[in-house]
Scaffold this motif. Structure first.
Motif, PDB file in Angstrom:
ATOM      1  N   ASP A 268       0.682  -1.214   0.133  1.00  0.00           N
ATOM      2  CA  ASP A 268       0.128   0.258   0.013  1.00  0.00           C
ATOM      3  C   ASP A 268       0.994   1.253  -0.294  1.00  0.00           C
ATOM      4  O   ASP A 268       1.848   1.580   0.987  1.00  0.00           O
ATOM      5  CB  ASP A 268      -0.672  -0.004   1.033  1.00  0.00           C
ATOM      6  N   VAL A 269       0.561   2.291  -0.864  1.00  0.00           N
ATOM      7  CA  VAL A 269       2.074   3.398  -0.846  1.00  0.00           C
ATOM      8  C   VAL A 269       0.726   4.042  -1.071  1.00  0.00           C
ATOM      9  O   VAL A 269      -0.731   4.025  -1.792  1.00  0.00           O
ATOM     10  CB  VAL A 269       2.666   3.023  -2.294  1.00  0.00           C
ATOM     11  N   TYR A 270       1.304   5.964  -1.175  1.00  0.00           N
ATOM     12  CA  TYR A 270       1.183   6.996  -1.962  1.00  0.00           C
ATOM     13  C   TYR A 270       2.062   7.296  -2.978  1.00  0.00           C
ATOM     14  O   TYR A 270       3.090   7.637  -3.006  1.00  0.00           O
ATOM     15  CB  TYR A 270       0.754   7.865  -0.570  1.00  0.00           C
ATOM     16  N   PRO A 271       0.790   6.632  -4.616  1.00  0.00           N
ATOM     17  CA  PRO A 271       2.287   6.695  -5.313  1.00  0.00           C
ATOM     18  C   PRO A 271       2.673   7.825  -5.791  1.00  0.00           C
ATOM     19  O   PRO A 271       1.715   9.157  -5.926  1.00  0.00           O
ATOM     20  CB  PRO A 271       1.152   5.846  -6.515  1.00  0.00           C
ATOM     21  N   PHE A 326       3.295   5.518   7.125  1.00  0.00           N
ATOM     22  CA  PHE A 326       4.062   6.720   7.005  1.00  0.00           C
ATOM     23  C   PHE A 326       3.009   8.351   6.578  1.00  0.00           C
ATOM     24  O   PHE A 326       2.968   8.856   6.927  1.00  0.00           O
ATOM     25  CB  PHE A 326       5.129   6.577   5.972  1.00  0.00           C
ATOM     26  N   TYR A 327       2.301   7.699   5.274  1.00  0.00           N
ATOM     27  CA  TYR A 327       1.632   9.233   4.781  1.00  0.00           C
ATOM     28  C   TYR A 327       0.744   9.201   5.371  1.00  0.00           C
ATOM     29  O   TYR A 327       1.112  10.621   5.903  1.00  0.00           O
ATOM     30  CB  TYR A 327       1.660   8.501   3.118  1.00  0.00           C
ATOM     31  N   LEU A 328      -0.007   8.207   6.155  1.00  0.00           N
ATOM     32  CA  LEU A 328      -0.742   8.645   6.655  1.00  0.00           C
ATOM     33  C   LEU A 328      -0.825   8.886   8.015  1.00  0.00           C
ATOM     34  O   LEU A 328      -1.581  10.244   8.645  1.00  0.00           O
ATOM     35  CB  LEU A 328      -2.021   7.551   6.930  1.00  0.00           C
ATOM     36  N   GLN A 329       0.097   8.228   8.523  1.00  0.00           N
ATOM     37  CA  GLN A 329       0.412   9.244  10.042  1.00  0.00           C
ATOM     38  C   GLN A 329       1.391  10.041   9.901  1.00  0.00           C
ATOM     39  O   GLN A 329       0.805  10.790  10.809  1.00  0.00           O
ATOM     40  CB  GLN A 329       1.605   8.110  11.136  1.00  0.00           C
ATOM     41  N   THR A 330       2.075  10.953   9.069  1.00  0.00           N
ATOM     42  CA  THR A 330       2.160  12.256   8.625  1.00  0.00           C
ATOM     43  C   THR A 330       1.452  12.909   8.635  1.00  0.00           C
ATOM     44  O   THR A 330       0.769  14.160   9.507  1.00  0.00           O
ATOM     45  CB  THR A 330       3.103  12.258   7.487  1.00  0.00           C
ATOM     46  N   VAL A 331       0.203  12.963   8.127  1.00  0.00           N
ATOM     47  CA  VAL A 331      -1.290  13.310   7.733  1.00  0.00           C
ATOM     48  C   VAL A 331      -1.906  13.543   9.156  1.00  0.00           C
ATOM     49  O   VAL A 331      -2.330  15.088   9.645  1.00  0.00           O
ATOM     50  CB  VAL A 331      -1.851  13.408   7.022  1.00  0.00           C
ATOM     51  N   GLU A 332      -2.316  12.014   9.895  1.00  0.00           N
ATOM     52  CA  GLU A 332      -2.720  12.270  11.163  1.00  0.00           C
ATOM     53  C   GLU A 332      -2.248  12.987  12.337  1.00  0.00           C
ATOM     54  O   GLU A 332      -2.256  14.415  12.990  1.00  0.00           O
ATOM     55  CB  GLU A 332      -3.530  11.378  11.438  1.00  0.00           C
ATOM     56  N   LYS A 333      -0.659  13.047  12.728  1.00  0.00           N
ATOM     57  CA  LYS A 333      -0.409  13.485  14.324  1.00  0.00           C
ATOM     58  C   LYS A 333       0.381  14.910  13.712  1.00  0.00           C
ATOM     59  O   LYS A 333       0.460  15.948  14.817  1.00  0.00           O
ATOM     60  CB  LYS A 333       1.144  12.255  13.927  1.00  0.00           C
ATOM     61  N   VAL A 334       0.721  15.237  12.247  1.00  0.00           N
ATOM     62  CA  VAL A 334       1.077  16.580  12.490  1.00  0.00           C
ATOM     63  C   VAL A 334       0.448  17.678  11.852  1.00  0.00           C
ATOM     64  O   VAL A 334       0.518  18.885  12.171  1.00  0.00           O
ATOM     65  CB  VAL A 334       2.564  15.933  11.143  1.00  0.00           C
ATOM     66  N   PHE A 335      -0.295  17.492  10.936  1.00  0.00           N
ATOM     67  CA  PHE A 335      -1.274  18.629  10.184  1.00  0.00           C
ATOM     68  C   PHE A 335      -2.654  18.109  10.707  1.00  0.00           C
ATOM     69  O   PHE A 335      -3.586  19.255  10.566  1.00  0.00           O
ATOM     70  CB  PHE A 335      -1.048  18.019   8.809  1.00  0.00           C
ATOM     71  N   VAL A 336      -3.004  17.012  10.763  1.00  0.00           N
ATOM     72  CA  VAL A 336      -4.071  17.144  11.328  1.00  0.00           C
ATOM     73  C   VAL A 336      -4.356  17.252  13.228  1.00  0.00           C
ATOM     74  O   VAL A 336      -5.012  18.077  13.963  1.00  0.00           O
ATOM     75  CB  VAL A 336      -4.839  16.030  11.130  1.00  0.00           C
ATOM     76  N   ASN A 337      -3.631  16.329  13.956  1.00  0.00           N
ATOM     77  CA  ASN A 337      -3.926  15.999  15.238  1.00  0.00           C
ATOM     78  C   ASN A 337      -2.502  17.257  16.099  1.00  0.00           C
ATOM     79  O   ASN A 337      -2.880  17.559  17.374  1.00  0.00           O
ATOM     80  CB  ASN A 337      -3.555  14.843  15.829  1.00  0.00           C
ATOM     81  N   HIS A 338      -1.782  17.487  15.374  1.00  0.00           N
ATOM     82  CA  HIS A 338      -0.592  18.989  16.064  1.00  0.00           C
ATOM     83  C   HIS A 338      -0.685  18.251  17.291  1.00  0.00           C
ATOM     84  O   HIS A 338      -0.018  18.488  17.923  1.00  0.00           O
ATOM     85  CB  HIS A 338      -0.916  20.171  16.462  1.00  0.00           C
ATOM     86  N   ASP A 339       0.099  16.713  16.914  1.00  0.00           N
ATOM     87  CA  ASP A 339       0.557  16.052  18.423  1.00  0.00           C
ATOM     88  C   ASP A 339       1.958  17.133  19.123  1.00  0.00           C
ATOM     89  O   ASP A 339       2.089  16.701  20.546  1.00  0.00           O
ATOM     90  CB  ASP A 339       0.885  14.373  17.997  1.00  0.00           C
TER      91      ASP A 339
END
Length: 445
Positions: A268-271, A326-339
């Motif tokens: 599974d990738v972000y192409p 990696f891509y989805l965790q970056t979106v979630e933790k960095v750009f959506v949740n601001h962990d």
């Protein structure tokens, strides 16, 4: 460049899931179907540019050759470009450089640009962590060239996920932090680290964890450049896109499986091709105009201008797949949740506490016109490192540059590089590197 979801507007808000399954296959089939046409274009280009062809220098001949080149360039698959850094000027000497792979892991190779000194010399080590956000590490060629005269320079050369077999396992944000930590431990105590754009968050996490563990390999200095430390500050269009769509939207609409015959089939990738579409649509008019200008440069015989276009787009069009996790965790933790700025970021269930950074000096750099990582987003790291003394902190806002100007270009070389070298040398106590005068505008955090 920041690993943000900037291709989200490529797809409608609701995409048929079955279409996503076959989209990557359709992309590959399209390339295969065009292969004979590209071969014919190459043959025609050779004919219409041949010195033996009496019509090659006519208006008709140059126009036809220009059309064939544009067709070939817009339909080819761009592979990974080479670094091609063969030498560097250190003081009054031209020193040959040899590119060496010193650590190889499934998803990354640590590359050293080793200077071939006539007499052995020791320089402070600098680890440049390239972004894993679509383009290859060669996008930082200019950054490497600028750092080479001053430091023993290393860079993280990330691997295209479609080329990594499933048997090698996955790669997520925790793995990214582990890779950075392992590379720093390999290089040893006399090292500084530079994060360009996207890796600012995982690099800061790795440095915080190493400081907390009193790891002797914790870097002397950490330079964060145009990174999304806190995207709540001065949010840009790409930051707002992540907030608006949410991680589930990206999971459903941009994640695909790698098709055969690639080594990473079924991963599974972000192409990369989807990312490139996002990059292009953000400034589509500019890219169309650039290719129109290329056509007329070729017709007019303006070889220098045409070559500049080729060099830029050979790099720009070269993209790689990212692992979905990696891509989805970056979106979630960095750009959506601001962990990270909220103090809730964890690494393998251990809390990342930036107040534990007490030995690694911090420099943050931003571009005044950055429309990807807004002004203030990187500077937020200064507030998070509350335990660092003021003399170990520096923030630099570079006037007149956008996102790419933070790490490349003439202003980077003339105004930002001297600041970096001065700050690193001050904190690394490196007597082997030159200490240029500072001529940029900076402020102490």
């Amino acid at each position: 460049m920041t690993g943000c979801p900037d291709s989200g507007d490529l797809l409608p808000s609701s995409v048929n899931e079955g279409f996503l399954v076959v989209l990557y296959y359709l992309y590959e089939m399209n390339h295969a179907a065009l292969a004979p046409w590209r071969a014919a274009a190459d043959a025609g280009l050779n004919f219409w540019r041949s010195p033996a062809n009496p019509f090659a220098e006519t208006q008709f001949g140059r126009s036809l050759a220009a059309s064939l080149e544009l067709f070939e360039r817009t339909t080819r698959r761009y592979g990974k470009p080479p670094f091609e850094i063969n030498d560097v000027i250190v003081g009054d000497d031209i020193v040959p450089v040899e590119e060496r792979n010193v650590v190889s892991k499934p998803f990354c190779t640590l590359v050293n640009f080793e200077k071939q000194w006539d007499r052995p010399k020791t320089q402070h080590k600098l680890l440049i962590v390239a972004p894993m956000s679509g383009h290859y590490a060669t996008l930082l060629r200019g950054t490497v060239e600028s750092m080479l005269p001053h430091y023993d320079t290393y860079i993280t050369d990330w691997v295209d996920a479609r080329g990594v077999p499933m048997s090698k396992g996955g790669f997520d944000l925790d793995d990214y932090v582990d890779y950075v930590t392992e590379f720093l431990q390999f290089l040893g105590p006399d090292t500084s680290v530079m994060a360009v754009c996207q890796p600012s968050v995982p690099v800061m996490a790795a440095v915080a964890l190493m400081n907390a563990a009193k790891d002797p390999a914790a870097p002397k200095t950490m330079i964060l450049m145009g990174g999304p430390i806190d995207t709540r500050r001065n949010p840009t269009a790409v930051n707002n896109l992540a907030q608006e769509k949410g991680v589930d939207w990206f999971r459903k609409n941009v994640i695909m499986k790698v098709p055969a015959p690639h080594a990473g089939m079924m991963r599974d990738v972000y192409p990369g091709f989807l990312q490139l579409g996002g990059f292009m649509t953000m400034n589509l008019d500019r890219h169309i105009d650039a290719h129109r200008e290329l056509f007329w440069h070729l017709v007019d015989g303006d070889g220098d201008s045409a070559e500049k276009h080729r060099e830029f787009y050979d790099e720009y069009m070269s993209v790689m797949d990212l692992t979905a996790e990696f891509y989805l965790q970056t979106v979630e933790k960095v750009f959506v949740n601001h962990d990270l700025p909220k103090g809730t970021l964890t690494h393998r269930n251990a809390l990342v506490d930036c107040t534990k950074i007490t030995r690694t000096a911090l420099m943050t750099i931003e571009g005044e016109r950055d429309d990807i990582s807004g002004v203030g987003q990187t500077e937020a790291a200064q507030d998070l490192c509350a335990s660092l003394p003021q003399e170990k902190k520096l923030h630099h806002l570079q006037p007149g540059v956008g996102h790419y100007g933070v790490f490349n270009g003439s202003r980077f070389r003339k105004e930002i590089v001297p600041r970096i070298v001065e700050f690193v040398n001050k904190n690394a106590n490196d007597r082997t590197a030159q200490k240029p005068s500072a001529n940029g505008r900076a402020k102490t955090a």
